[in-house]
Design a protein around this motif. Structure first.
Motif, mmCIF file in Angstrom:
data_model
loop_
_atom_site.group_PDB
_atom_site.id
_atom_site.type_symbol
_atom_site.label_atom_id
_atom_site.label_comp_id
_atom_site.label_asym_id
_atom_site.label_seq_id
_atom_site.Cartn_x
_atom_site.Cartn_y
_atom_site.Cartn_z
ATOM 1 N N ASN A 174 61.597 83.321 -20.864
ATOM 2 C CA ASN A 174 60.642 82.518 -21.636
ATOM 3 C C ASN A 174 60.161 83.248 -22.887
ATOM 4 O O ASN A 174 58.996 83.192 -23.234
ATOM 5 C CB ASN A 174 59.446 82.132 -20.766
ATOM 6 N N GLY A 200 59.569 84.274 -26.783
ATOM 7 C CA GLY A 200 59.083 83.438 -27.871
ATOM 8 C C GLY A 200 60.088 83.275 -28.994
ATOM 9 O O GLY A 200 61.260 83.652 -28.884
ATOM 10 N N ALA A 201 59.578 82.744 -30.085
ATOM 11 C CA ALA A 201 60.432 82.390 -31.205
ATOM 12 C C ALA A 201 60.844 83.596 -32.041
ATOM 13 O O ALA A 201 61.720 83.485 -32.892
ATOM 14 C CB ALA A 201 59.688 81.395 -32.082
ATOM 15 N N SER A 202 60.215 84.724 -31.809
ATOM 16 C CA SER A 202 60.454 85.856 -32.691
ATOM 17 C C SER A 202 61.779 86.558 -32.407
ATOM 18 O O SER A 202 62.200 87.414 -33.164
ATOM 19 C CB SER A 202 59.318 86.865 -32.557
ATOM 20 N N PHE A 259 62.037 90.263 -23.489
ATOM 21 C CA PHE A 259 60.940 90.623 -22.593
ATOM 22 C C PHE A 259 61.517 91.046 -21.246
ATOM 23 O O PHE A 259 62.418 90.394 -20.724
ATOM 24 C CB PHE A 259 60.026 89.427 -22.337
ATOM 25 N N ILE A 317 54.918 94.614 -18.642
ATOM 26 C CA ILE A 317 55.817 93.822 -19.482
ATOM 27 C C ILE A 317 56.353 94.767 -20.558
ATOM 28 O O ILE A 317 55.590 95.559 -21.135
ATOM 29 C CB ILE A 317 55.039 92.674 -20.177
ATOM 30 N N LYS A 357 58.318 94.628 -24.182
ATOM 31 C CA LYS A 357 58.705 93.684 -25.238
ATOM 32 C C LYS A 357 59.360 94.464 -26.363
ATOM 33 O O LYS A 357 58.842 95.505 -26.769
ATOM 34 C CB LYS A 357 57.446 92.960 -25.744
ATOM 35 N N ASN A 398 50.436 95.447 -20.374
ATOM 36 C CA ASN A 398 50.031 94.874 -19.094
ATOM 37 C C ASN A 398 50.622 93.477 -18.927
ATOM 38 O O ASN A 398 50.683 92.703 -19.879
ATOM 39 C CB ASN A 398 48.499 94.809 -18.984
ATOM 40 N N ASN A 399 51.058 93.182 -17.706
ATOM 41 C CA ASN A 399 51.547 91.839 -17.406
ATOM 42 C C ASN A 399 50.361 90.952 -17.063
ATOM 43 O O ASN A 399 49.597 91.254 -16.154
ATOM 44 C CB ASN A 399 52.525 91.906 -16.227
ATOM 45 N N LEU A 400 50.232 89.883 -17.813
ATOM 46 C CA LEU A 400 49.069 89.006 -17.620
ATOM 47 C C LEU A 400 49.275 87.985 -16.508
ATOM 48 O O LEU A 400 48.309 87.445 -15.974
ATOM 49 C CB LEU A 400 48.784 88.237 -18.921
ATOM 50 N N LYS A 410 50.667 76.278 -18.542
ATOM 51 C CA LYS A 410 50.562 77.491 -19.371
ATOM 52 C C LYS A 410 50.392 77.076 -20.833
ATOM 53 O O LYS A 410 51.060 76.145 -21.305
ATOM 54 C CB LYS A 410 51.850 78.304 -19.204
ATOM 55 N N ILE A 443 47.560 87.762 -26.966
ATOM 56 C CA ILE A 443 48.901 88.314 -27.195
ATOM 57 C C ILE A 443 49.261 88.220 -28.679
ATOM 58 O O ILE A 443 48.569 87.561 -29.452
ATOM 59 C CB ILE A 443 49.991 87.598 -26.341
ATOM 60 N N ASP A 444 50.355 88.885 -29.002
ATOM 61 C CA ASP A 444 50.947 88.753 -30.333
ATOM 62 C C ASP A 444 50.032 89.264 -31.445
ATOM 63 O O ASP A 444 49.853 88.588 -32.459
ATOM 64 C CB ASP A 444 51.275 87.271 -30.588
ATOM 65 N N GLN A 491 51.828 90.972 -35.328
ATOM 66 C CA GLN A 491 52.671 90.267 -36.296
ATOM 67 C C GLN A 491 51.984 89.949 -37.607
ATOM 68 O O GLN A 491 52.513 89.204 -38.411
ATOM 69 C CB GLN A 491 53.188 88.981 -35.660
#
Ligand code: ATP
Length: 545
Positions: free
Chosen positions: A151, A153-155, A159, A168, A170, A221-223, A233, A375-376, A379
């Motif tokens: 799952n 993302g678009a970037s 993961f 996690i 990334k 950390n994994n959320l 979600k 998150i994120d 960027q």
């Protein structure tokens, strides 16, 4: 946005009901035709169906990460414990891993590679801050296979989640890694002062150098505990402009919905007990001020909801997919810990739920557990660059863009989360209040704090952040929140109050004792960086006021 069709078979969507963790852990295999070979950013799929990152097979990336982390954490244990010094943030250690092995490194079949560890002493300290012991960190990440998540993302990032669900990993771009390095001293200074934060906890920054490529990763950390089935979600920014999940996204088992979807699905928002609501909004306020001070924008609140009552009904009907991976520890940093009030109130607010979700209710009164985190945050440079292009013609004072827009973003984010997404449960008829009056309910769900918590919370001063709002319950989103248009700059004064704003930026000076490598010259040893190398704005804090 990544689509289901672009993902190789067999990968795990964290919390996907269909996901078989260990099938995923074994890696994706077989069956992907050349026609399906699509790339998003650096992420691609090879003819065998295996995910690639910068054309390097995911299995190779995982193997190199595990060897590298095991080695670097192991060698760190030989260094005595000491306070973190400013120059520790600049240190980059590099180990060479020849495939035939060496005195210091084992033989392997991933091809020769170098493994770089950024700020090892500083990260060691911050792992300790969150109670992560070196052997546990190493075991979690290196003992069993890393599980690739589908799952993404678009970037175009890859993961992975550690097999015990704690961490996690990334992949990040060159500029994101550089940005994090610049951020580290101020960011961690704030973490040191305030561990109750929804900001990502960065536990390590590394780089695998192989075949002329740099693959940079962060460990966070994994959320979302995979043992808990998430019924929905959301990725929320507080904006409504193009903030609806695409049709492709909706086809997924657990799609990531967006702001407009939330406003449609959950018009009443998520109802929290008063003390939890206050603690959450306080945390969001502090976090937003910090992000604003670093001129960071475009971050999201990742929000996943487990519906306890729905899960119970599913269990009765035999349709539940609740999984309990063996040996899973409690997460080091959970949503409920992130929002707990400081000091004495902490212990009494502890949720009985072991997965760390925040107890909440929906409009129907169903019991929910909410998992959240920001998150994120790395960027911003993208947005800054975009803004530089489109704004130059409009705005002559560069500072107007770089200072005021982050404030606008932060205020809009905070307002949306605390007015629309989360709401204070009305005192009368609050199911948890009734439950308290009737004695404790079913163990394992943890709804509502104890009475002792209430008294300690009520002694706290009211949050100044709430003062200028439309009201804590159901306030309307102002017109500026309807779009991301840059002409809608904030008209309200900056939120003031309880936040712990970082002080002046920490400038590093002296050379580090462990012969630091200047990250700016990284790549000068012949490796090729595919990322855009346009200059970035400094990440030093600005006065958020
Ligand atoms: P985009 O460019 O679309 O924002 P991205 O590649 O930068 O994507 P993120 O937005 O950071 O990726 O995350 C993509 C997805 O990965 C999230 O929607 C979430 O499902 C999952 N994810 C990200 N960070 C975490 C985390 N710390 N714990 C659990 N899941 C996470």
């Amino acid at each position: 946005m990544a689509t289901a069709a672009e993902e190789p078979p067999g990968l795990q969507d964290l919390n996907s009901p269909a996901a078989g963790r260990h099938a995923a852990a074994a890696g994706a295999s077989g069956g992907m035709s050349q026609a399906a070979k699509k790339t998003i950013g650096h992420r691609g799929i090879d003819p065998k169906g295996e995910t690639t990152y910068k054309k390097t097979a995911s299995s190779t990336v995982k193997g190199a990460i595990q060897l590298g982390i095991a080695h670097t954490v192991g060698s760190l244990t030989q260094k005595p414990e000491r306070d973190v010094l400013l120059q520790d943030f600049e240190v980059v250690e590099s180990f060479f891993f020849p495939s035939e092995g060496s005195n210091l490194t084992p033989a392997h079949h991933y091809g020769d590679f170098k493994f770089k560890t950024y700020a090892p002493i500083a990260f060691r300290y911050f792992r300790e801050l969150f109670g992560i012991r070196p052997d546990d960190y190493m075991c979690s990440l290196c003992n069993d296979g890393l599980i690739e998540l589908s799952n993404s993302g678009a970037s175009g990032s890859l993961f992975y989640v550690s097999s015990d669900d704690e961490f996690i990993i990334k992949t990040v771009q060159h500029k994101e890694a550089e940005f994090l390095q610049k951020l580290l001293p101020g960011y961690f200074m704030n973490l040191n002062q305030n561990r109750r934060t929804l900001l990502p906890k960065f536990y390590g920054l590394y780089c695998v150098q192989a075949g002329g490529k740099n693959i940079r990763i962060v460990v966070m950390n994994n959320l979302l505990p995979s043992a808990v089935h998430m019924h929905s979600k959301y990725d929320l920014k507080g904006s409504t402009y193009k903030r609806r999940a695409s049709a492709k996204e909706r086809e997924k088992a657990i799609p990531t919905f967006k702001d407009l979807d939330f406003m449609q699905d959950m018009q009443e928002g998520l109802l929290l007990d008063g003390d939890k609501y206050i603690a959450l909004c306080k945390t969001i306020h502090r976090d937003c001020l910090l992000l604003q001070s670093f001129k960071i924008m475009d971050y999201s609140l990742l929000l996943a909801i487990h519906n306890v009552d729905q899960a119970a009904a599913e269990a009765v009907a035999g349709t539940s997919d609740q999984r309990r991976p063996q040996g899973q520890k409690s997460l080091y940093s959970t949503a409920i810990e992130s929002i707990q009030a400081e000091g004495g109130a902490m212990a009494s607010m502890e949720s009985e739920d072991e997965t760390g979700g925040i107890p909440a209710r929906n409009a129907k009164g169903e019991r929910l557990l909410v998992y959240i985190g920001i998150i994120d945050i790395l960027q911003s440079y993208r947005l800054v660059k975009k803004l530089e292009h489109s704004w130059k013609a409009l705005v002559h004072d560069g500072d107007t863009v770089s200072v005021h827009r982050p404030r606008f973003y932060a205020e809009r984010f905070e307002k949306f989360m605390c007015n629309r997404v989360f709401k204070k449960m009305p005192l009368k008829g609050s199911p948890s209040k009734k439950r308290r009056a009737n004695g404790p309910g079913k163990k394992g769900v943890g709804f509502g704090p104890s009475l002792s918590t209430q008294s300690s919370i009520s002694q706290q001063p009211p949050l100044s952040v709430q003062a200028g709002w439309d009201g804590v319950e159901g306030g309307e989103v102002d017109s500026a929140m309807q779009s991301d248009r840059p002409d809608l700059l904030p008209r309200t004064p900056a939120a003031s109050g309880a936040a712990s704003t970082p002080k002046a930026p920490l400038h590093s000076s002296a050379g580090a004792e462990a012969s630091p490598v200047n990250p700016a010259v990284e790549g000068s040893d012949g490796t090729k960086d595919e990322e855009d190398s346009a200059p970035m704005r400094p990440a030093g804090p600005v006065d958020p006021q």
